[in-house]
Design a protein around this motif. Structure first.
Motif, mmCIF file in Angstrom:
data_model
loop_
_atom_site.group_PDB
_atom_site.id
_atom_site.type_symbol
_atom_site.label_atom_id
_atom_site.label_comp_id
_atom_site.label_asym_id
_atom_site.label_seq_id
_atom_site.Cartn_x
_atom_site.Cartn_y
_atom_site.Cartn_z
ATOM 1 N N SER A 48 0.525 -1.205 0.044
ATOM 2 C CA SER A 48 -0.013 -0.100 0.112
ATOM 3 C C SER A 48 0.842 1.175 0.142
ATOM 4 O O SER A 48 0.638 2.314 -0.719
ATOM 5 C CB SER A 48 -0.908 -0.028 1.278
ATOM 6 N N ARG A 49 2.028 1.311 0.797
ATOM 7 C CA ARG A 49 2.736 2.441 0.800
ATOM 8 C C ARG A 49 3.580 2.606 -0.473
ATOM 9 O O ARG A 49 3.584 3.661 -1.077
ATOM 10 C CB ARG A 49 3.986 2.171 2.003
ATOM 11 N N ARG A 50 3.961 1.390 -0.969
ATOM 12 C CA ARG A 50 4.664 1.649 -2.416
ATOM 13 C C ARG A 50 3.672 2.071 -3.604
ATOM 14 O O ARG A 50 4.040 2.950 -4.415
ATOM 15 C CB ARG A 50 5.226 0.193 -2.918
ATOM 16 N N LEU A 51 2.330 1.591 -3.391
ATOM 17 C CA LEU A 51 1.163 2.150 -4.493
ATOM 18 C C LEU A 51 1.279 3.631 -4.214
ATOM 19 O O LEU A 51 1.097 4.457 -5.116
ATOM 20 C CB LEU A 51 0.172 1.499 -4.226
ATOM 21 N N PHE A 52 1.117 4.135 -3.061
ATOM 22 C CA PHE A 52 1.075 5.445 -2.814
ATOM 23 C C PHE A 52 2.249 6.293 -3.397
ATOM 24 O O PHE A 52 2.071 7.403 -4.227
ATOM 25 C CB PHE A 52 1.274 6.000 -1.210
ATOM 26 N N GLU A 53 3.541 5.948 -3.229
ATOM 27 C CA GLU A 53 4.618 6.000 -3.959
ATOM 28 C C GLU A 53 4.612 6.373 -5.269
ATOM 29 O O GLU A 53 5.072 7.348 -5.909
ATOM 30 C CB GLU A 53 6.057 5.629 -3.468
ATOM 31 N N ILE A 54 3.933 5.139 -5.860
ATOM 32 C CA ILE A 54 3.774 5.068 -7.377
ATOM 33 C C ILE A 54 2.863 6.452 -7.776
ATOM 34 O O ILE A 54 2.881 7.143 -8.953
ATOM 35 C CB ILE A 54 3.519 3.838 -7.960
ATOM 36 N N PHE A 55 1.831 6.388 -7.088
ATOM 37 C CA PHE A 55 0.678 7.517 -7.530
ATOM 38 C C PHE A 55 1.308 8.852 -7.587
ATOM 39 O O PHE A 55 0.785 9.826 -8.176
ATOM 40 C CB PHE A 55 -0.452 7.427 -6.538
ATOM 41 N N ASP A 56 2.107 8.951 -6.454
ATOM 42 C CA ASP A 56 2.859 10.283 -6.178
ATOM 43 C C ASP A 56 3.981 10.695 -7.134
ATOM 44 O O ASP A 56 5.097 10.732 -6.782
ATOM 45 C CB ASP A 56 3.427 10.594 -4.953
ATOM 46 N N LEU A 57 3.513 11.017 -8.167
ATOM 47 C CA LEU A 57 4.531 11.155 -9.592
ATOM 48 C C LEU A 57 5.598 12.109 -9.209
ATOM 49 O O LEU A 57 6.688 11.803 -9.590
ATOM 50 C CB LEU A 57 3.640 11.521 -10.717
ATOM 51 N N ASN A 58 5.232 13.149 -8.480
ATOM 52 C CA ASN A 58 6.400 14.290 -8.381
ATOM 53 C C ASN A 58 6.855 14.030 -7.182
ATOM 54 O O ASN A 58 7.856 15.003 -6.878
ATOM 55 C CB ASN A 58 5.781 15.692 -8.719
ATOM 56 N N GLY A 59 6.703 13.349 -6.261
ATOM 57 C CA GLY A 59 7.160 12.732 -5.048
ATOM 58 C C GLY A 59 7.291 13.815 -3.877
ATOM 59 O O GLY A 59 8.078 13.935 -3.082
ATOM 60 N N ASP A 60 6.158 14.764 -4.019
ATOM 61 C CA ASP A 60 5.908 15.799 -3.005
ATOM 62 C C ASP A 60 5.368 15.327 -1.790
ATOM 63 O O ASP A 60 4.910 16.054 -0.871
ATOM 64 C CB ASP A 60 5.120 16.949 -3.627
ATOM 65 N N GLY A 61 4.794 13.957 -1.655
ATOM 66 C CA GLY A 61 4.301 13.433 -0.306
ATOM 67 C C GLY A 61 2.968 13.472 -0.375
ATOM 68 O O GLY A 61 2.346 13.089 0.759
#
Length: 115
Positions: A48-61
């Protein structure tokens, strides 16, 4: 084996309660559950955390609506029908963004295997 630890935990909680309202007891959750189940749950949470990071394309959290739409459509087939509903559910304050805390709170253990 887990059941035999319950009395120990209850004893600790009762002892801490006798110290007043500022006392607390820390319980090691892994001692209370089946290790295989805990490992599977841990893996689901990590995914789930990794999916969040994938969705967060620009990495701004945070995940913007645009990022959410892109990520959802990349992984799920019902995006045309559900994106608006799901995004609004994950953004209850209507900020236009989903942060990780909200993301993790909105996903129930039942949702995690679907991811």
């Amino acid at each position: 084996q887990c059941d035999r630890h319950v009395e120990t935990f209850l004893h600790c909680i009762r002892d801490v309660a006798s110290f007043g309202p500022d006392g607390f007891a820390a319980c090691k959750v892994t001692a209370l559950g089946n290790p295989k189940l805990l490992a599977r749950l841990s893996t689901a949470i990590e995914e789930s955390r990794r999916l969040f990071e994938i969705f967060d394309l620009n990495g701004d959290g945070v995940i913007s609506r645009e990022e959410f739409e892109y990520g959802y459509n990349k992984f799920f087939v019902d995006g045309d029908v559900r994106i608006k509903e799901i995004f609004e559910e994950f953004d209850p304050e209507h900020t236009g963004y989903i942060d990780y805390i909200t993301w993790s709170m909105m996903l129930s253990p039942r949702d995690l295997p679907k991811i």
